[in-house]
Design an enzyme around this catalytic site. Sequence first.
Site, short mmCIF file in Angstrom:
data_model
loop_
_atom_site.label_atom_id
_atom_site.label_comp_id
_atom_site.label_asym_id
_atom_site.label_seq_id
_atom_site.Cartn_x
_atom_site.Cartn_y
_atom_site.Cartn_z
N HIS A 315 1.66 -8.21 15.96
CA HIS A 315 2.77 -7.71 16.79
C HIS A 315 3.29 -6.35 16.26
O HIS A 315 4.08 -5.70 16.91
CB HIS A 315 3.88 -8.75 16.96
CG HIS A 315 4.82 -8.88 15.80
ND1 HIS A 315 6.13 -9.27 15.96
CD2 HIS A 315 4.64 -8.68 14.48
CE1 HIS A 315 6.72 -9.29 14.78
NE2 HIS A 315 5.84 -8.95 13.86
C1 LIG Z 1 5.47 -8.28 9.12
S1 LIG Z 1 4.73 -8.47 7.55
C2 LIG Z 1 4.08 -10.10 7.68
C3 LIG Z 1 3.93 -10.74 6.35
C4 LIG Z 1 3.45 -12.20 6.36
N1 LIG Z 1 2.15 -12.34 6.98
C5 LIG Z 1 4.47 -13.10 7.06
O1 LIG Z 1 4.15 -13.72 8.06
O2 LIG Z 1 5.61 -13.17 6.56
C6 LIG Z 1 3.29 -7.44 7.66
C7 LIG Z 1 2.48 -7.39 6.37
O3 LIG Z 1 1.30 -6.62 6.60
C8 LIG Z 1 1.02 -5.88 5.44
N2 LIG Z 1 0.17 -4.74 5.83
C9 LIG Z 1 0.51 -3.65 6.56
N3 LIG Z 1 -0.56 -2.83 6.72
C10 LIG Z 1 -1.60 -3.43 6.09
C11 LIG Z 1 -2.97 -3.08 5.92
N4 LIG Z 1 -3.44 -1.96 6.46
N5 LIG Z 1 -3.76 -3.93 5.25
C12 LIG Z 1 -3.27 -5.07 4.71
N6 LIG Z 1 -1.97 -5.48 4.84
C13 LIG Z 1 -1.14 -4.65 5.52
C14 LIG Z 1 2.38 -5.45 4.95
O4 LIG Z 1 2.33 -5.12 3.58
C15 LIG Z 1 3.20 -6.70 5.25
O5 LIG Z 1 3.25 -7.58 4.13
#
Ligand SMILES: C[S@@+](CC[C@H](N)C(=O)[O-])C[C@H]1O[C@@H](n2cnc3c(N)ncnc32)[C@H](O)[C@@H]1O
Length: 415
Positions: A315
């Site tokens: 999202h």
């Molecule tokens: C909205 S958070 C969701 C975290 C977790 N999955 C949850 O449900 O609470 C989005 C996560 O995606 C990670 N993220 C963003 N870009 C990323 C990438 N290119 N590769 C890996 N992780 C990424 C961020 O560090 C963050 O922890």
Amino acid sequence: MASRIAELAALISSNTQKIDEYLASNSLPRPSFEEDGPVKLGLPAELEAARSATLNATAELEALLKTPDDLLRPILNGTSLEAISRYDMARKVPVGGTITFEELAEQCGLYEPDVRRIIRFAIVHHFIFREPSKGVVAHSAASRRLVDDQGARDGLGVMFDDCYQSFGRTVEAMEKYKGQEMAQTGWALSHNGMSLFETFGKVPAKAKRFAGSMAAFNASPMMSHKHIATNFPWETLGEATAVDLGGSHGELCAALAPTAPKMKFIVQELPRTVQSVNRDALPSAVAPQIEFMEHDFFTPQTVTAAVYIFRQIFHNWADSNVIKILRQLIPALQPGARILVHDLLLPEPGKLPLMMERQIRAMDMLMLSICNARERDEADWRQVFTEADPRFKVLRVFTPKGSALGLVDAVWERE
Ligand SMILES: C[S@@+](CC[C@H](N)C(=O)[O-])C[C@H]1O[C@@H](n2cnc3c(N)ncnc32)[C@H](O)[C@@H]1O
């Protein structure tokens, strides 16, 4: 036949009576705006349903009794909440005591008439603070939360010190960029050109506050990890591996591990997140099952696993990026591998209770402003998987009972 407003009024009356009787017979505190007003009412499930029906009916009744012109002039000014958050006003008001507007203005270094209008707006629109006598500020139950609860402060800060500015520049971003990238948003225009994740990389205080607000948001039972744990046959997978992409500090894997004690869970995250993990915070019983690995989900997947999980990831991304992320899994996918997405599922219009649909649509608008992304309905989910590769087959798309988030369960089919 009773009119709609009479029907709604009757529903409100009968439900509030049930709630009131329950609170009285169980010696529970009544709802109140006073500083010591209850934070939760402590209602059982059937009365939570009555509360929810009352709130839906009240919102509809209010809108029906307003004129169309009133509805065209909603007061959506967030400046008051932005200032309350930025100047940490709640913690300057003594608990159990009062402060004058002059004293509060002096502590904030602000012009007294501005503080007066900020607080009085918050009182009449949000029931945040009270003015027990003219010129004197005291806490309400809501402002007291801002004293007691770091998550409440983080949430208000994220919404009004960060997102509110993004809302004001979202249409400008749409006109200017006509694009779908994260750096082409109201957020970026209001954060010196930085996308959401660039901001968090460069401004640790904002990253910390966002993480705090997410933790508070995720603490609600409707956001519980148990909805993934109980709606997928983890216990049947034996010694399999699951990869949680963007799995933060491993909270979801820690919740899943007890249901599948033989499984290994790999949390893949950006380097700065992996480096900030405190393994001691994991429950010791499941810590040996959980590994952390630096991996950018825009690069090819290297771990062959039975299940790949994306919780609250897609999202944040436009369709074109979701498709790119899904395609990066393909080099590692074995036939039968499952892809589990735990994200909001947009409802058919008008099918959910009003307040629930409002929250979901508010989240969808938030995603537009802060990341140029969107929440998706069932058809949208099926489309991104099919466009990524027709060998992804979506098996189920549903919202588990009691869950705010939906589950999309897909499989990588035999070549
Ligand atoms: C909205 S958070 C969701 C975290 C977790 N999955 C949850 O449900 O609470 C989005 C996560 O995606 C990670 N993220 C963003 N870009 C990323 C990438 N290119 N590769 C890996 N992780 C990424 C961020 O560090 C963050 O922890």
